[in-house]
Design an enzyme around this catalytic site. Structure first.
Site, PDB file in Angstrom:
ATOM      1  N   CYS A  94       0.814  -1.217   0.000  1.00 47.30           N
ATOM      2  CA  CYS A  94       0.000   0.000   0.000  1.00 47.30           C
ATOM      3  C   CYS A  94       0.851   1.273   0.000  1.00 47.30           C
ATOM      4  CB  CYS A  94      -0.987  -0.020   1.162  1.00 47.30           C
ATOM      5  SG  CYS A  94      -2.383   1.120   0.945  1.00 47.30           S
ATOM      6  N   HIS A 191      -3.654  -5.498   2.223  1.00 43.90           N
ATOM      7  CA  HIS A 191      -3.404  -5.559   3.659  1.00 43.90           C
ATOM      8  C   HIS A 191      -3.894  -6.906   4.180  1.00 43.90           C
ATOM      9  CE1 HIS A 191      -2.194  -1.400   4.189  1.00 43.90           C
ATOM     10  NE2 HIS A 191      -3.247  -0.999   3.492  1.00 43.90           N
TER      11      HIS A 191
END
Length: 240
Positions: A94, A191
């Site tokens: 990310c 994630h």
């Protein structure tokens, strides 16, 4: 056999428990008799990319990324760039993934100049892209994860996507791509963390690190019954 891992900013970039990726790599290598040494590379601490077989950087919020830019540009960016282009295994999540690119333009027009190690850029919008998602790598590995990002990433011609979307938004919600891949660098919005529930993908990284260091990589199979059941259940409930 020893594999050394460099964990960049473990104290600041650990959104959604991203350090679980280090735990997964360590356990899967230890189960095969591979010793793992992990160093925490924090703010103000320099490092030599040649000392590591795997580098990892997790995700964080825009504020944390902004704070880290000054530290990155004091020499860490040069070492990261060297590692990427030398083919060191590198997993970036990310915000950590975004910082490998050229820049991040926030939705309100603020421009953050990033490392430029890879050919892509990211532009933010107010609307976030959130949810369970899945993609498939070029090896045919199906990967499940959870995304939560406002940035829309667009890849240049010098890199390829990590995978093609099965369901979800991925890089930008438009072109069907997820993440970035260049040599042995893998950037993703996933994630969760990504590796504990995607055993085949974890082993892809391990095999490349072992092959880089020792010239060959034949990993002994592990009993991944629970990991495969977890992934299958996620696919059943949220994806397909």
């Amino acid at each position: 056999m020893i594999i050394r891992i460099g964990h960049l900013y473990p104290d600041m970039l650990n959104l959604y428990g991203d350090r679980g990726n280090i735990i997964a790599l360590t356990q899967r290598m230890n189960a095969r008799g591979i010793e793992v040494q992990t160093d925490r590379i924090t703010m103000g601490k320099s490092f030599n990319a040649d000392d590591y077989d795997i580098l990892f950087i997790g995700g964080g919020q825009d504020f944390e990324q902004d704070v880290l830019l000054d530290d990155l540009k004091k020499g860490k960016d040069l070492q990261i760039n060297k590692a990427i282009h030398n083919g060191t295994v590198f997993l970036a999540i990310c915000g950590g993934y975004q910082m490998l690119g050229k820049y991040y333009k926030t939705y309100d027009g603020k421009m953050l100049e990033y490392m430029g190690a890879l050919d892509f850029y990211t532009e933010g919008r107010e609307e976030r892209m959130i949810g369970n998602y899945a993609f498939k790598t070029k090896e045919g590995i199906e990967v499940v994860g959870f995304e939560n990002h406002s940035g829309r990433t667009h890849l240049g011609s010098d890199v390829e996507p990590l995978g093609k979307m099965i369901k979800g938004y991925g890089n930008n919600g438009e072109d069907g791509t997820e993440g970035v891949r260049y040599k042995n660098t893998f950037g993703t919005y996933s994630h969760g963390p990504i590796l504990p529930k995607n055993a085949k993908f974890a082993d892809l990284l391990i095999s490349k690190a072992v092959e880089n260091k020792y010239g060959t990589a034949k990993l002994e199979p592990l009993d991944d019954t629970l990991e495969h059941k977890a992934q299958k259940q996620i696919m059943k409930l949220y994806i397909k």
